[in-house]
Motif scaffolding. Structure first.
Motif, PDB file in Angstrom:
ATOM      1  N   PRO A 206      81.932  64.443  19.432  1.00  0.00           N
ATOM      2  CA  PRO A 206      81.503  63.932  18.119  1.00  0.00           C
ATOM      3  C   PRO A 206      80.938  65.009  17.208  1.00  0.00           C
ATOM      4  CG  PRO A 206      80.003  63.206  19.847  1.00  0.00           C
ATOM      5  CD  PRO A 206      81.185  63.800  20.531  1.00  0.00           C
ATOM      6  N   CYS A 207      80.233  65.982  17.795  1.00  0.00           N
ATOM      7  CA  CYS A 207      79.689  67.062  16.971  1.00  0.00           C
ATOM      8  C   CYS A 207      80.806  67.908  16.369  1.00  0.00           C
ATOM      9  CB  CYS A 207      78.749  67.923  17.803  1.00  0.00           C
ATOM     10  SG  CYS A 207      77.874  69.195  16.852  1.00  0.00           S
ATOM     11  N   LEU A 208      81.818  68.209  17.183  1.00  0.00           N
ATOM     12  CA  LEU A 208      82.935  69.019  16.686  1.00  0.00           C
ATOM     13  C   LEU A 208      83.772  68.252  15.677  1.00  0.00           C
ATOM     14  CD1 LEU A 208      84.101  70.844  19.937  1.00  0.00           C
ATOM     15  CD2 LEU A 208      82.888  71.816  17.987  1.00  0.00           C
TER      16      LEU A 208
ATOM     17  N   THR B  63      94.003  64.379  13.243  1.00  0.00           N
ATOM     18  CA  THR B  63      93.805  65.480  14.191  1.00  0.00           C
ATOM     19  C   THR B  63      92.666  65.171  15.161  1.00  0.00           C
ATOM     20  OG1 THR B  63      94.584  67.081  12.549  1.00  0.00           O
ATOM     21  CG2 THR B  63      93.305  67.943  14.399  1.00  0.00           C
ATOM     22  N   GLY B  64      91.558  64.651  14.626  1.00  0.00           N
ATOM     23  CA  GLY B  64      90.432  64.307  15.489  1.00  0.00           C
ATOM     24  C   GLY B  64      90.785  63.224  16.492  1.00  0.00           C
ATOM     25  N   PHE B  65      91.552  62.236  16.051  1.00  0.00           N
ATOM     26  CA  PHE B  65      91.964  61.167  16.955  1.00  0.00           C
ATOM     27  C   PHE B  65      92.869  61.707  18.060  1.00  0.00           C
ATOM     28  CE2 PHE B  65      95.113  57.837  18.041  1.00  0.00           C
ATOM     29  CZ  PHE B  65      94.254  56.905  18.605  1.00  0.00           C
TER      30      PHE B  65
ATOM     31  N   TYR C 267      84.303  70.028  12.214  1.00  0.00           N
ATOM     32  CA  TYR C 267      85.652  70.416  11.815  1.00  0.00           C
ATOM     33  C   TYR C 267      86.067  69.719  10.531  1.00  0.00           C
ATOM     34  CZ  TYR C 267      87.098  73.337  15.740  1.00  0.00           C
ATOM     35  OH  TYR C 267      87.222  74.385  16.631  1.00  0.00           O
ATOM     36  N   VAL C 268      85.771  68.426  10.408  1.00  0.00           N
ATOM     37  CA  VAL C 268      86.133  67.712   9.181  1.00  0.00           C
ATOM     38  C   VAL C 268      85.399  68.303   7.989  1.00  0.00           C
ATOM     39  CG1 VAL C 268      86.004  65.492   7.972  1.00  0.00           C
ATOM     40  CG2 VAL C 268      86.723  65.558  10.362  1.00  0.00           C
TER      41      VAL C 268
ATOM     42  N   GLY D 125      81.312  63.818   8.335  1.00  0.00           N
ATOM     43  CA  GLY D 125      82.076  65.033   8.040  1.00  0.00           C
ATOM     44  C   GLY D 125      82.717  64.987   6.666  1.00  0.00           C
ATOM     45  N   ILE D 126      83.238  63.822   6.279  1.00  0.00           N
ATOM     46  CA  ILE D 126      83.841  63.678   4.949  1.00  0.00           C
ATOM     47  C   ILE D 126      82.781  63.855   3.869  1.00  0.00           C
ATOM     48  CG2 ILE D 126      84.960  62.050   3.383  1.00  0.00           C
ATOM     49  CD1 ILE D 126      86.344  60.838   5.827  1.00  0.00           C
ATOM     50  N   GLY D 127      81.624  63.229   4.067  1.00  0.00           N
ATOM     51  CA  GLY D 127      80.565  63.333   3.074  1.00  0.00           C
ATOM     52  C   GLY D 127      80.078  64.762   2.884  1.00  0.00           C
TER      53      GLY D 127
END
Length: 263
Positions: free
Chosen positions: A81-83, A124-126, A87-88, A162-164
């Motif tokens: 979850p941290c990555l 990618t994360g999924f 990454y996002v 990550g988006i925010g």
């Protein structure tokens, strides 16, 4: 005639926008890591390698997991979850710098580039999460959470955060390009302090209280609660979601009133 022309015009505009977005996504997936068709596979595997390098170090050193029987599962539930969040937030920022020449075309806006990268990073994360689970299964470790809803909610919160933060980064680098290096250093510090390698609730209460202001810490605890119901952590779900939404709002305002004025 005008009653039918308006819906057709709107549909045509929507189709044109979707084609632009699709083209940006394909370009992003095909041009990263040297432009080879296998480049996207490298993008997917990069955080996976990062995760299992960390896991391998602690397993090799026989560092006991603070909770549960599996070292690999404990460290993976903190690192993934941290990555995903990091990454996002980082790749959304890099997308604007790498694709800025495309914004010279009237059909392409900065927001389109950001949105295309966001969609690519979510996929990618999924895929990366699926690869991590597959590797754990290959080593005989059951990656299924005890409470799938809580675990999936934590992963989704990591993406939203990550988006925010990524949209805020886009606004910052529009007038301070060196921030891309500064954010790298900030990410390293956050990675160390967010609780990837330890359980924050074991720290003195004063320190733990301060760490709880870091939404990444709470996201890691959120995901781990899905795997370890007896973790004993208290996650402020409203704080994490509101922090992410507030960050996204600030980022969109920066894109509207700062980034567009400088492009």
């Amino acid at each position: 005639m005008s009653d039918t022309a308006a819906p057709l015009a709107r549909r045509s505009a929507a189709e044109s926008y979707l084609r632009v977005l699709h083209a940006l996504m394909l370009r992003d997936m095909r041009t990263r890591f040297g432009g080879s068709h296998l480049g996207y596979a490298v993008v997917v595997l990069w955080p996976v390698v990062h995760t299992f390098m960390l896991v391998g170090i602690y397993v090799f050193r026989k560092v006991p997991a603070p909770i549960g029987d599996s070292r690999a599962l404990f460290f993976a539930t903190g690192a993934v979850p941290c990555l995903i969040f990091q990454y996002v937030s980082r790749e959304v920022m890099k997308a604007v710098m790498m694709n800025r020449p495309l914004t010279y075309y009237p059909q392409v806006k900065v927001f389109d580039v950001v949105l295309a990268r966001i969609i690519v990073e979510i996929v990618t994360g999924f895929l990366g999460l699926l690869v991590v689970c597959a590797i754990l299964v290959a080593f005989g470790i059951d990656p299924r959470p005890a409470d799938a809803i809580i675990a999936v909610g934590g992963y989704c919160a990591a993406i939203l955060l990550g988006i925010g933060i990524g949209t805020i980064n886009v606004g910052i680098i529009s007038f301070f390009p060196a921030w891309i290096m500064g954010y790298q250093l900030f990410s390293i510090a956050m990675y160390i302090l967010s609780g990837v390698m330890f359980l924050p609730q074991y720290l003195p209460p004063e320190i733990y209280h301060v760490l709880k202001y870091n939404p990444a810490t709470q996201i890691i605890e959120w995901v781990r609660l899905g795997y370890y119901p007896n973790l004993g952590a208290q996650v402020d779900y409203y704080y994490v979601i509101l922090f992410a939404l507030f960050s996204l709002t600030i980022g969109l305002l920066l894109e509207r009133f700062v980034v567009r004025q400088r492009t």
